[in-house]
Write an enzyme that holds these catalytic residues in place. Structure first.
Site, short mmCIF file in Angstrom:
data_model
loop_
_atom_site.label_atom_id
_atom_site.label_comp_id
_atom_site.label_asym_id
_atom_site.label_seq_id
_atom_site.Cartn_x
_atom_site.Cartn_y
_atom_site.Cartn_z
N ASN A 9 -25.56 -0.14 -18.78
CA ASN A 9 -26.59 -0.50 -17.80
C ASN A 9 -26.63 -2.03 -17.76
O ASN A 9 -27.13 -2.67 -18.67
CB ASN A 9 -27.95 0.07 -18.27
CG ASN A 9 -29.10 -0.42 -17.41
OD1 ASN A 9 -28.89 -0.98 -16.33
ND2 ASN A 9 -30.32 -0.22 -17.89
N TRP A 10 -26.09 -2.59 -16.69
CA TRP A 10 -25.98 -4.05 -16.60
C TRP A 10 -27.29 -4.73 -16.22
O TRP A 10 -27.38 -5.95 -16.22
CB TRP A 10 -24.89 -4.42 -15.61
CG TRP A 10 -23.51 -4.32 -16.17
CD1 TRP A 10 -23.17 -3.99 -17.44
CD2 TRP A 10 -22.28 -4.55 -15.47
NE1 TRP A 10 -21.81 -4.01 -17.59
CE2 TRP A 10 -21.24 -4.35 -16.40
CE3 TRP A 10 -21.96 -4.91 -14.16
CZ2 TRP A 10 -19.89 -4.50 -16.04
CZ3 TRP A 10 -20.63 -5.05 -13.80
CH2 TRP A 10 -19.60 -4.85 -14.74
N HIS A 99 -36.19 4.16 -15.70
CA HIS A 99 -36.01 3.16 -16.76
C HIS A 99 -37.32 2.38 -16.95
O HIS A 99 -38.02 2.11 -15.97
CB HIS A 99 -34.87 2.20 -16.39
CG HIS A 99 -34.47 1.33 -17.55
ND1 HIS A 99 -35.17 0.21 -17.89
CD2 HIS A 99 -33.45 1.45 -18.45
CE1 HIS A 99 -34.59 -0.33 -18.97
NE2 HIS A 99 -33.55 0.40 -19.32
N GLU A 168 -35.06 6.67 -24.67
CA GLU A 168 -35.05 5.23 -24.91
C GLU A 168 -36.43 4.78 -25.40
O GLU A 168 -37.33 4.56 -24.56
CB GLU A 168 -34.73 4.47 -23.62
CG GLU A 168 -33.36 4.71 -23.07
CD GLU A 168 -32.86 3.48 -22.31
OE1 GLU A 168 -31.78 3.00 -22.64
OE2 GLU A 168 -33.55 2.99 -21.40
#
Ligand code: PGA
Length: 249
Positions: A9-10, A99, A168
C-alpha cells in the site's frame, strides 16, 4: 484463491514517473528472483489512484494491480470520485477499503465501507477490507468489542469467500510496533468465529523483513498488507522471497 498474499500500500507516495521507475526496476529484479518465490503467492501494489494507468506498462503479469480506495457510488454527481467500473476498466483486481487513513481523513463510516465492498464485488474486484482497533481501545482491552462492531456493520450482506480481510491494529501502522504473536493469533481466531473459518485474513501494521516470517509461521495469517516496506523494489522483493515461505505449505 491462492494461499499467500502480499500487497504493498503506497499511500500518498510516488509520482507517475517514480511509479514507472519502480515497475522498470521490479521487472529486472523479478526476473532474477522469480525462482526464489513461492508459486502459490499472490502479490500486488496499490499505487496512488492517479498513477494506476502507469500499470498499463507493467510487464510482470504476476504483479497485481490494486487500488487504495473507491467510491461507494455507482456513477454520476460525485466530483473527485472514482468508481468500481473505472477501476475495472484499468485492470484493477484488488482494492483496499476502510483503511484507517480514510476513516481519519474523510470520516468514512462503516456503512460507506460496506457500500464500497458491495460496489467492488459487482465488478468482480476483490475488496481488501481493513479493520482494527486504535491505541486507546487496545489499551482498554476493547479490541474484540471494537472488531465485532466493525465486522457487523462492514460485512452486512457480504459473502466472506469473496473478500480479503486485513487486520490492521491502527496503533501498529507506520512504526515498528506490532502486537505480540499470541495476540495476533488470538484476534485472528476471534475474527474467524465471527465470520467464517475459511475467510482469508492478512495482517498489516509495521510489517518488515524482521517480523514477516515470525508472524506468518506462528499464526493463521494468510499474508500481509505492507506500507513503508513496499516502497523500494529491494525491500519489497525481500518480503516476497522471505526464505521460510518456501517451507510453509
Ligand atoms: P505500514 O503500513 O506497513 O507502514 O505500517 C501498513 C498500512 O497502513 O497498510
Amino acid at each position: 484463491m491462492k494461499s499467500i498474499y502480499i500487497f504493498g500500500n503506497w499511500k500518498m507516495n510516488k509520482t507517475f514517473t517514480e511509479t514507472l521507475e519502480f515497475l522498470d526496476q521490479f521487472k529486472k529484479e523479478y526476473k532474477k528472483n522469480k525462482k526464489n518465490l513461492r508459486e502459490d503467492m499472490t502479490f500486488g501494489i496499490a499505487p496512488a489512484t492517479i498513477n494506476i494507468p502507469a500499470f498499463q506498462l507493467n510487464e510482470v503479469k504476476e504483479l497485481k494491480l490494486c487500488a487504495q480506495n473507491v467510491s461507494c457510488y455507482e456513477s454520476n454527481a460525485h466530483t473527485g470520485a472514482v468508481s468500481s467500473e473505472m477501476l475495472k476498466d484499468l485492470n484493477v483486481e484488488y482494492t483496499i477499503v476502510g483503511h484507517s487513513d480514510k476513516k481519519k481523513d474523510n470520516n468514512e463510516s462503516h456503512e460507506k465501507t460496506n457500500l464500497k465492498v458491495r460496489e467492488l464485488l459487482k465488478y468482480d474486484i476483490t475488496p481488501i477490507v481493513c479493520i482494527g482497533e486504535n491505541l486507546e481501545e487496545y489499551e482498554k482491552g476493547l479490541t474484540e468489542k471494537v472488531l465485532k462492531n466493525q465486522i457487523e456493520e462492514i460485512f452486512k450482506n457480504v459473502d466472506y469467500s469473496r473478500i480479503i480481510l486485513a487486520y490492521e491494529p491502527i496503533w501498529a501502522i507506520g512504526g515498528n510496533n506490532t502486537p505480540a504473536i499470541e495476540t495476533i493469533q488470538k484476534t485472528v481466531e476471534y475474527i474467524k468465529t465471527l465470520t467464517s473459518k475459511d475467510i482469508v485474513i492478512i495482517y498489516g501494521g509495521s510489517v518488515s523483513i524482521n517480523n514477516i516470517n515470525e508472524i506468518f509461521e506462528n499464526t493463521c495469517i494468510k499474508g500481509f498488507l505492507v506500507g513503508n516496506a513496499s516502497l523500494e523494489v529491494n525491500k519489497f522483493m525481500e518480503l516476497l522471497k522471505a526464505k521460510k515461505y518456501e517451507k510453509q505449505q
